[in-house]
Design an enzyme around this catalytic site. Structure first.
Site, PDB file in Angstrom:
ATOM      1  N   ALA A  11       0.813  -1.227   0.000  1.00  0.00           N
ATOM      2  CA  ALA A  11       0.000   0.000   0.000  1.00  0.00           C
ATOM      3  C   ALA A  11       0.843   1.272   0.000  1.00  0.00           C
ATOM      4  O   ALA A  11       0.334   2.352  -0.321  1.00  0.00           O
ATOM      5  CB  ALA A  11      -0.933  -0.008   1.207  1.00  0.00           C
ATOM      6  N   LEU A  15       2.848   1.854  -7.315  1.00  0.00           N
ATOM      7  CA  LEU A  15       1.621   1.539  -8.049  1.00  0.00           C
ATOM      8  C   LEU A  15       0.380   1.919  -7.234  1.00  0.00           C
ATOM      9  O   LEU A  15      -0.584   2.469  -7.768  1.00  0.00           O
ATOM     10  CB  LEU A  15       1.581   0.038  -8.396  1.00  0.00           C
ATOM     11  N   ALA A  16       0.442   1.636  -5.927  1.00  0.00           N
ATOM     12  CA  ALA A  16      -0.689   1.974  -5.062  1.00  0.00           C
ATOM     13  C   ALA A  16      -0.929   3.481  -5.092  1.00  0.00           C
ATOM     14  O   ALA A  16      -2.074   3.943  -5.230  1.00  0.00           O
ATOM     15  CB  ALA A  16      -0.408   1.502  -3.641  1.00  0.00           C
ATOM     16  N   ARG A  17       0.168   4.233  -5.003  1.00  0.00           N
ATOM     17  CA  ARG A  17       0.043   5.697  -4.934  1.00  0.00           C
ATOM     18  C   ARG A  17      -0.451   6.283  -6.261  1.00  0.00           C
ATOM     19  O   ARG A  17      -1.344   7.115  -6.282  1.00  0.00           O
ATOM     20  CB  ARG A  17       1.429   6.280  -4.586  1.00  0.00           C
ATOM     21  N   ILE A  88       5.809  -8.861   5.509  1.00  0.00           N
ATOM     22  CA  ILE A  88       4.981  -9.918   4.911  1.00  0.00           C
ATOM     23  C   ILE A  88       5.785 -11.151   4.508  1.00  0.00           C
ATOM     24  O   ILE A  88       5.225 -12.114   3.995  1.00  0.00           O
ATOM     25  CB  ILE A  88       4.147  -9.396   3.706  1.00  0.00           C
ATOM     26  N   LYS A 150       1.407  -7.889 -12.733  1.00  0.00           N
ATOM     27  CA  LYS A 150       2.387  -8.506 -13.622  1.00  0.00           C
ATOM     28  C   LYS A 150       3.785  -8.255 -13.067  1.00  0.00           C
ATOM     29  O   LYS A 150       3.948  -7.321 -12.306  1.00  0.00           O
ATOM     30  CB  LYS A 150       2.231  -7.952 -15.026  1.00  0.00           C
ATOM     31  N   ASP A 179      -3.620  -7.657 -16.587  1.00  0.00           N
ATOM     32  CA  ASP A 179      -2.869  -7.169 -17.736  1.00  0.00           C
ATOM     33  C   ASP A 179      -3.536  -5.833 -18.042  1.00  0.00           C
ATOM     34  O   ASP A 179      -4.628  -5.794 -18.615  1.00  0.00           O
ATOM     35  CB  ASP A 179      -2.993  -8.121 -18.930  1.00  0.00           C
ATOM     36  N   HIS A 180      -2.901  -4.742 -17.623  1.00  0.00           N
ATOM     37  CA  HIS A 180      -3.649  -3.479 -17.621  1.00  0.00           C
ATOM     38  C   HIS A 180      -4.005  -3.010 -19.040  1.00  0.00           C
ATOM     39  O   HIS A 180      -4.879  -2.171 -19.202  1.00  0.00           O
ATOM     40  CB  HIS A 180      -2.922  -2.393 -16.821  1.00  0.00           C
ATOM     41  N   GLU A 218       7.236   3.561 -27.384  1.00  0.00           N
ATOM     42  CA  GLU A 218       7.431   4.583 -26.354  1.00  0.00           C
ATOM     43  C   GLU A 218       8.556   5.515 -26.764  1.00  0.00           C
ATOM     44  O   GLU A 218       9.510   5.081 -27.408  1.00  0.00           O
ATOM     45  CB  GLU A 218       7.828   3.920 -25.035  1.00  0.00           C
ATOM     46  N   HIS A 242       1.042  -8.029 -23.011  1.00  0.00           N
ATOM     47  CA  HIS A 242       0.174  -7.015 -23.625  1.00  0.00           C
ATOM     48  C   HIS A 242      -0.052  -7.232 -25.129  1.00  0.00           C
ATOM     49  O   HIS A 242      -1.179  -7.163 -25.613  1.00  0.00           O
ATOM     50  CB  HIS A 242       0.771  -5.617 -23.424  1.00  0.00           C
ATOM     51  N   LYS A 334      11.343   0.936 -26.936  1.00  0.00           N
ATOM     52  CA  LYS A 334      11.609   2.167 -26.178  1.00  0.00           C
ATOM     53  C   LYS A 334      12.475   3.090 -27.018  1.00  0.00           C
ATOM     54  O   LYS A 334      13.160   2.645 -27.929  1.00  0.00           O
ATOM     55  CB  LYS A 334      12.331   1.828 -24.881  1.00  0.00           C
TER      56      LYS A 334
HETATM   57  N1  NAP Z   1       4.741   0.864 -10.502  1.00  0.00           N
HETATM   58  C1  NAP Z   1       4.205   0.589 -11.680  1.00  0.00           C
HETATM   59  O1  NAP Z   1       3.947   1.484 -12.513  1.00  0.00           O
HETATM   60  C2  NAP Z   1       3.857  -0.812 -12.052  1.00  0.00           C
HETATM   61  C3  NAP Z   1       3.313  -1.058 -13.332  1.00  0.00           C
HETATM   62  C4  NAP Z   1       2.929  -2.377 -13.657  1.00  0.00           C
HETATM   63  C5  NAP Z   1       3.094  -3.382 -12.730  1.00  0.00           C
HETATM   64  N2  NAP Z   1       3.638  -3.101 -11.504  1.00  0.00           N
HETATM   65  C6  NAP Z   1       3.782  -4.212 -10.557  1.00  0.00           C
HETATM   66  O2  NAP Z   1       3.127  -3.855  -9.348  1.00  0.00           O
HETATM   67  C7  NAP Z   1       3.804  -4.398  -8.230  1.00  0.00           C
HETATM   68  C8  NAP Z   1       4.170  -3.277  -7.260  1.00  0.00           C
HETATM   69  O3  NAP Z   1       5.032  -2.370  -7.902  1.00  0.00           O
HETATM   70  P1  NAP Z   1       5.480  -1.000  -7.228  1.00  0.00           P
HETATM   71  O4  NAP Z   1       6.150  -0.226  -8.306  1.00  0.00           O
HETATM   72  O5  NAP Z   1       4.358  -0.366  -6.493  1.00  0.00           O
HETATM   73  O6  NAP Z   1       6.588  -1.482  -6.187  1.00  0.00           O
HETATM   74  P2  NAP Z   1       7.255  -0.628  -5.004  1.00  0.00           P
HETATM   75  O7  NAP Z   1       7.071   0.830  -5.225  1.00  0.00           O
HETATM   76  O8  NAP Z   1       8.633  -1.155  -4.838  1.00  0.00           O
HETATM   77  O9  NAP Z   1       6.385  -1.017  -3.727  1.00  0.00           O
HETATM   78  C9  NAP Z   1       6.548  -2.226  -3.063  1.00  0.00           C
HETATM   79  C10 NAP Z   1       5.616  -2.297  -1.889  1.00  0.00           C
HETATM   80  O10 NAP Z   1       5.863  -3.534  -1.237  1.00  0.00           O
HETATM   81  C11 NAP Z   1       6.049  -3.293   0.143  1.00  0.00           C
HETATM   82  N3  NAP Z   1       6.964  -4.293   0.716  1.00  0.00           N
HETATM   83  C12 NAP Z   1       8.133  -4.714   0.214  1.00  0.00           C
HETATM   84  N4  NAP Z   1       8.676  -5.649   1.017  1.00  0.00           N
HETATM   85  C13 NAP Z   1       7.813  -5.815   2.047  1.00  0.00           C
HETATM   86  C14 NAP Z   1       7.809  -6.619   3.210  1.00  0.00           C
HETATM   87  N5  NAP Z   1       8.781  -7.498   3.480  1.00  0.00           N
HETATM   88  N6  NAP Z   1       6.769  -6.505   4.058  1.00  0.00           N
HETATM   89  C15 NAP Z   1       5.766  -5.647   3.791  1.00  0.00           C
HETATM   90  N7  NAP Z   1       5.704  -4.869   2.711  1.00  0.00           N
HETATM   91  C16 NAP Z   1       6.726  -4.948   1.852  1.00  0.00           C
HETATM   92  C17 NAP Z   1       6.653  -1.924   0.212  1.00  0.00           C
HETATM   93  O11 NAP Z   1       6.466  -1.411   1.512  1.00  0.00           O
HETATM   94  P3  NAP Z   1       7.421  -0.225   2.101  1.00  0.00           P
HETATM   95  O12 NAP Z   1       7.376   0.884   1.078  1.00  0.00           O
HETATM   96  O13 NAP Z   1       6.784   0.158   3.362  1.00  0.00           O
HETATM   97  O14 NAP Z   1       8.797  -0.830   2.216  1.00  0.00           O
HETATM   98  C18 NAP Z   1       5.826  -1.211  -0.843  1.00  0.00           C
HETATM   99  O15 NAP Z   1       4.571  -0.849  -0.311  1.00  0.00           O
HETATM  100  C19 NAP Z   1       4.991  -5.167  -8.808  1.00  0.00           C
HETATM  101  O16 NAP Z   1       4.610  -6.489  -9.004  1.00  0.00           O
HETATM  102  C20 NAP Z   1       5.211  -4.501 -10.168  1.00  0.00           C
HETATM  103  O17 NAP Z   1       5.811  -5.397 -11.071  1.00  0.00           O
HETATM  104  C21 NAP Z   1       4.015  -1.856 -11.149  1.00  0.00           C
END
Ligand code: NAP
Length: 474
Positions: A11, A15-17, A88, A150, A179-180, A218, A242, A334
């Protein structure tokens, strides 16, 4: 809509943000969330509920598509969010999570309907799904669903291993693999576009279509994602998921998009018949430097001897009676000259030789997916002044900022339990099976790595791929 708890692993992540919370908020504003719901956010960082809710509000200001002043609504929305800091990777964390989930369900008077969203590194997918089951979090009196980001595996073997673990905790119809691209508005419009226009239906086959071209280019380079990209490359990042999905969504004849079982079954049948002719039908490339632009090998975090592909093109065939003989050309990369995702359908030129002499161009139907949203149709017409034949284009496009993003559509579907726009395991496995030999040929250098200058059209070998069939890229 049934009430539910939305349990978000990752969270505090990017991606969440940027996507998940803004999408949930937009659904909330548009009354597309159940009347009663709770969101439980899990991260590693120690934060109070209030601190986390403030972070979410900040992200809504930054990324939500609504610019209206809705401070009160944002404040009301975040009241439904509870944050818990957990590691986790530890089994004990899941008992704490179960206790919290049950407490929140009691307080909000919710049934035990639970969505688990794994927005974390793929390395954690295994440990989370294993522990969701072990801790009894998935043992609910209501329904349970898991949404997985993914990449689903890094190759056929790792995808199969991951699937075994996920299917140990969830049934196939409880697994929502994201798959967005399937959530992009024009992709969601494809089936309706064909089914709602009777004039198009008789054209959707090998008799009328000469070739189909799918482009996902891209302008940006690898940016801050070098460590991921060095393991993935364009084939894993774009083609295995995709691009293959876009091929299938263009080729399906199942026109009832809300029948997830039939739609996904037809996509599986298509995947079974997709064939890349041979290694000469695959092109891989890597961008090199241009004035003021770094080459891939000079990017931060990239090995200076890397032979990872940043460009991929291929010609494929679907060997079924409807599509046999129609090439599907795909290209993605890219640092190309234009950011563009589109599907171009080139119709056969059935004019006789006399008419062809008059300079007619092929009829093209273009589905613009990103950044433009729309449809255009290229036709031939007589210029009323000169009397000459000329090409005209009819355009429908929209730059409406109010069009929901892919994540909003996909989350709405998952909350309603609609699997139509999520990938079935059989599709994912078949996609890996068709991609695996290509990846192996890359490793053994049977398919050479070509180079293209950053900001160009890509390697010239990609043009040859299409030219040899008598066509050109549009
Ligand atoms: N970002 C994108 O645009 C995007 C696009 C397509 C797919 N995805 C996929 O979406 C997923 C998330 O990507 P993301 O970019 O959001 O990754 P990220 O920014 O690295 O976020 C990872 C999250 O996992 C948490 N986390 C990591 N280790 C943990 C642990 N041991 N216990 C509890 N929480 C833990 C982190 O918490 P803390 O921050 O508190 O450490 C953070 O909330 C991945 O599978 C990625 O391949 C992302």
């Amino acid at each position: 809509m049934e009430n539910m708890s939305f349990i978000l692993f990752g969270a505090t992540g990017d991606l969440a943000r940027r996507k998940i919370f803004p999408a949930l908020f937009n659904l909330y504003r548009n009354q597309k969330l159940p009347k009663a719901f709770s969101i439980i956010g899990i991260g590693k960082e120690e934060l109070s509920n209030k601190q986390f809710q403030e972070l979410v509000i900040d992200s809504l200001y930054e990324y939500s598509r609504h610019s209206v002043n809705d401070k009160a609504q944002k404040a009301e929305f975040v009241k439904s969010i509870t944050y818990i800091s957990l590691d986790i990777t530890k089994e004990t964390s899941y008992q704490k999570l179960l206790t919290l989930v049950k407490k929140v369900e009691r307080e909000h008077n919710l049934q035990e309907n639970r969505i688990f969203y794994l927005s974390v590194s793929p390395k954690l997918f295994n440990v989370i799904t294993t522990n969701i089951k072990k801790s009894n979090l998935s043992n609910t009196s209501g329904w349970k669903r898991v949404i997985i980001e993914k990449p689903f595996g890094n190759d056929l073997k790792t995808a199969q291993q991951l699937n075994d673990i996920v299917q140990n905790a969830f049934q196939e119809d409880e697994i929502f693999r994201i798959d967005h691209y399937l959530g992009k508005p024009m992709v969601k419009n494809l089936l309706t576009f064909v089914s709602a226009n009777p004039m198009l239906q008789p054209l959707w086959n090998k008799h009328m279509i000469a070739n189909i071209q799918i482009t996902a280019n891209e302008e940006v380079g690898v940016g801050s994602r070098a460590s991921y990209y060095e393991q993935a490359g364009a084939v894993r990042d774009m083609f295995q998921n995709h691009m293959l999905q876009l091929i299938m969504m263009t080729a399906v004849t199942m026109l009832d998009e809300r029948n997830a079982i039939k739609l996904r079954a037809e996509k599986v049948q298509l995947m079974e018949t997709i064939r890349v002719e041979n290694q000469h039908d695959v092109v891989r490339g890597q961008y090199t430097k241009a004035p003021c632009i770094k080459g891939y090998k000079d990017e931060l975090g990239v090995d200076s001897s890397s032979n990872i592909e940043t460009f991929f093109a291929a010609s494929l065939f679907i060997e079924n009676p409807l599509w046999e003989g129609v090439p599907f050309f795909v290209r993605t990369g890219k640092r190309l000259n234009k950011k563009e995702t589109k599907i171009v359908i080139e119709f056969k030129n059935v004019l006789n030789n006399h008419e062809k002499k008059t300079n007619s161009k092929p009829n093209l139907l273009t589905i613009h997916i990103n950044p433009d949203y729309g449809i255009s149709l290229q036709l031939n017409s007589k210029n009323p002044i000169t009397g000459e034949l000329e090409t005209i284009t009819m355009n429908f496009s929209s730059n409406d900022k109010d069009i929901p993003e892919a994540y909003e559509y996909l989350l709405a579907d998952a909350i309603q339990g609609d699997l139509s726009y999520f990938t079935h395991w059989d599709e994912v496995e078949l996609a890996w099976k068709s991609v695996q030999p290509i990846i192996e040929n890359f490793h053994t250098n049977k398919i050479p790595l070509n180079f293209y200058q950053a900001g160009s059209n890509g390697p010239k070998e990609a043009d040859d791929l299409v030219n040899k069939h008598g066509y050109k890229w549009w």
